[in-house]
Design an enzyme around this catalytic site. Structure first.
Site, PDB file in Angstrom:
ATOM      1  N   SER A  77      37.607 -62.502  48.277  1.00 12.72           N
ATOM      2  CA  SER A  77      37.626 -61.495  47.068  1.00 12.72           C
ATOM      3  C   SER A  77      36.000 -61.049  46.755  1.00 12.72           C
ATOM      4  CB  SER A  77      38.344 -62.258  46.224  1.00 12.72           C
ATOM      5  OG  SER A  77      38.029 -61.450  44.903  1.00 12.72           O
TER       6      SER A  77
ATOM      7  N   HIS B  53      38.834 -58.012  50.062  1.00  8.47           N
ATOM      8  CA  HIS B  53      39.692 -57.886  48.917  1.00  8.47           C
ATOM      9  C   HIS B  53      39.213 -57.523  47.794  1.00  8.47           C
ATOM     10  CE1 HIS B  53      43.488 -58.708  46.922  1.00  8.47           C
ATOM     11  NE2 HIS B  53      42.739 -58.978  45.729  1.00  8.47           N
TER      12      HIS B  53
ATOM     13  N   ASP C 217      38.978 -56.111  43.914  1.00  9.96           N
ATOM     14  CA  ASP C 217      39.833 -56.270  42.614  1.00  9.96           C
ATOM     15  C   ASP C 217      39.352 -54.999  41.765  1.00  9.96           C
ATOM     16  OD1 ASP C 217      41.243 -58.800  42.807  1.00  9.96           O
ATOM     17  OD2 ASP C 217      39.416 -59.717  43.273  1.00  9.96           O
TER      18      ASP C 217
ATOM     19  N   MET D 180      39.871 -53.377  38.214  1.00  6.62           N
ATOM     20  CA  MET D 180      40.533 -53.893  36.802  1.00  6.62           C
ATOM     21  C   MET D 180      40.215 -52.671  35.780  1.00  6.62           C
ATOM     22  SD  MET D 180      39.882 -57.800  36.803  1.00  6.62           S
ATOM     23  CE  MET D 180      39.809 -59.017  38.160  1.00  6.62           C
TER      24      MET D 180
ATOM     25  N   HIS E 150      43.309 -54.125  45.301  1.00  3.92           N
ATOM     26  CA  HIS E 150      44.508 -54.636  44.233  1.00  3.92           C
ATOM     27  C   HIS E 150      44.138 -54.019  43.007  1.00  3.92           C
ATOM     28  CE1 HIS E 150      45.604 -58.483  41.822  1.00  3.92           C
ATOM     29  NE2 HIS E 150      46.675 -57.477  41.635  1.00  3.92           N
TER      30      HIS E 150
ATOM     31  N   MET F   9      44.778 -53.823  39.132  1.00  7.42           N
ATOM     32  CA  MET F   9      45.405 -54.225  37.972  1.00  7.42           C
ATOM     33  C   MET F   9      45.010 -53.277  36.855  1.00  7.42           C
ATOM     34  SD  MET F   9      43.841 -58.117  38.789  1.00  7.42           S
ATOM     35  CE  MET F   9      42.688 -57.500  40.133  1.00  7.42           C
TER      36      MET F   9
ATOM     37  N   MET G 149      50.644 -63.532  42.689  1.00 15.94           N
ATOM     38  CA  MET G 149      49.602 -63.812  41.972  1.00 15.94           C
ATOM     39  C   MET G 149      49.757 -65.461  41.734  1.00 15.94           C
ATOM     40  SD  MET G 149      47.184 -61.750  41.881  1.00 15.94           S
ATOM     41  CE  MET G 149      46.009 -62.429  40.747  1.00 15.94           C
TER      42      MET G 149
ATOM     43  N   GLY H 227      42.852 -61.008  36.392  1.00 14.98           N
ATOM     44  CA  GLY H 227      42.032 -60.620  35.446  1.00 14.98           C
ATOM     45  C   GLY H 227      40.620 -61.348  35.391  1.00 14.98           C
ATOM     46  N   PHE H 228      40.865 -62.523  35.971  1.00 22.38           N
ATOM     47  CA  PHE H 228      39.460 -63.132  35.863  1.00 22.38           C
ATOM     48  C   PHE H 228      39.377 -64.072  37.267  1.00 22.38           C
ATOM     49  CE2 PHE H 228      40.614 -62.614  31.544  1.00 22.38           C
ATOM     50  CZ  PHE H 228      39.325 -62.273  30.989  1.00 22.38           C
ATOM     51  N   GLY H 229      38.451 -64.347  37.931  1.00 22.95           N
ATOM     52  CA  GLY H 229      38.246 -65.224  38.883  1.00 22.95           C
ATOM     53  C   GLY H 229      38.221 -66.777  38.451  1.00 22.95           C
ATOM     54  N   GLY H 230      37.937 -67.458  39.315  1.00 22.45           N
ATOM     55  CA  GLY H 230      37.707 -68.848  39.265  1.00 22.45           C
ATOM     56  C   GLY H 230      38.884 -69.823  38.505  1.00 22.45           C
TER      57      GLY H 230
ATOM     58  N   ASP I 169      46.763 -64.972  45.944  1.00 23.24           N
ATOM     59  CA  ASP I 169      45.610 -64.625  45.461  1.00 23.24           C
ATOM     60  C   ASP I 169      45.316 -65.444  44.033  1.00 23.24           C
ATOM     61  OD1 ASP I 169      43.205 -63.721  43.837  1.00 23.24           O
ATOM     62  OD2 ASP I 169      44.007 -61.554  43.896  1.00 23.24           O
ATOM     63  N   GLY I 170      44.416 -66.291  43.879  1.00 26.26           N
ATOM     64  CA  GLY I 170      44.112 -67.037  43.083  1.00 26.26           C
ATOM     65  C   GLY I 170      44.088 -68.697  43.240  1.00 26.26           C
ATOM     66  N   GLY I 171      42.858 -69.220  43.164  1.00 28.37           N
ATOM     67  CA  GLY I 171      42.413 -70.500  43.451  1.00 28.37           C
ATOM     68  C   GLY I 171      42.849 -71.047  44.665  1.00 28.37           C
TER      69      GLY I 171
ATOM     70  N   GLY J 156      38.220 -66.355  46.855  1.00 25.95           N
ATOM     71  CA  GLY J 156      37.031 -65.916  46.325  1.00 25.95           C
ATOM     72  C   GLY J 156      35.654 -67.195  46.159  1.00 25.95           C
ATOM     73  N   SER J 157      35.491 -67.932  45.284  1.00 25.65           N
ATOM     74  CA  SER J 157      34.639 -68.790  45.103  1.00 25.65           C
ATOM     75  C   SER J 157      34.712 -69.563  46.090  1.00 25.65           C
ATOM     76  CB  SER J 157      34.868 -69.395  43.680  1.00 25.65           C
ATOM     77  OG  SER J 157      35.766 -69.607  43.210  1.00 25.65           O
TER      78      SER J 157
END
Length: 224
Positions: free
Chosen positions: A10, A35, A37, A39, A68, A70, A143, A148-151, A177-179, A199-200
């Protein structure tokens, strides 16, 4: 032949001042997709990038740009993103109650691949009609955090949605997607996800090549 693993770092977690070199670093580390994002500050509280950034990045990479959206009005983005060079266009089921057929048709007519995303609170049943339509979406993004937010922390209870999708559609591309990272990839892969957004866990890793390869191996092993 099953579904193919696709690892999609991401770019939201990249250094935005060096987007081109960050993209090349990820592809060089073994990523399949990038990826993106997008928004609008309305559908989700955060505001990120739009077509001008996609267009700038496209000049520096031939990679698949997995966008993606949003956003509240995804239809407004089809033409600009197609012109900018987006590869995939994933919109949210929550934003397209009435006009999704037109949206899918437009996305395909512009040469992009349509995907469908759903928030953690949305029942998986809401995506079935769009996957089973005569002109279907080609990927579903589950999701595993609030968009709306990373991390954020991975929500393991979302894996029930992935399992339900995989059981119903053995050959569908299912993205999560997410974590996602080394500690959560096995849960996602064993549930049936094959497209992994991270992502991170990739951008913050001392060795992104290792992390990407570990995630790919997990998806491949789960499919066997």
């Amino acid at each position: 032949m099953g579904v193919v693993p696709k690892i999609a770092p991401s770019m939201l977690s990249s250094d935005f001042a060096n987007l081109a070199s960050e993209a090349q670093r990820m592809i060089g580390s073994g990523a399949d997709w990038l990826h993106m994002d997008i928004m609008d500050g309305h559908f989700v509280p955060n505001l990120t990038i739009g077509a001008p950034v996609i267009e700038s990045l496209r000049k520096h990479t031939e990679a698949y740009l997995d966008c993606h959206l949003m956003v509240t009005n995804p239809l407004d983005y089809v033409e600009p993103l197609a012109k900018a060079g987006a590869s995939g266009f994933t919109f949210h089921v929550e934003a397209t109650k009435d006009n999704w057929r037109e949206l899918v048709q437009q996305i395909k007519s512009k040469g992009m691949r349509p995907g469908l995303a759903l928030k953690p609170g949305t029942p998986i049943e809401e995506v079935y009609p769009l996957v089973e339509d005569e002109n279907p979406v080609e990927m579903v993004l589950v999701m595993t955090v609030e968009p709306g937010f990373g991390g954020q922390k991975f929500m393991p209870e979302m894996m029930d949605k992935v399992r339900a999708l995989r059981k119903k559609y053995p050959l569908l591309d299912i993205e999560v997607d997410g974590g996602l990272g080394p500690s959560t990839i096995d849960a996602a892969a064993s549930a049936g996800a094959n497209c992994i957004v991270a992502g991170s866990s990739v951008f913050g890793a001392p060795d992104p090549i290792h992390v990407i390869s570990l995630m790919r191996n997990s998806v491949e092993a789960a499919q066997k």
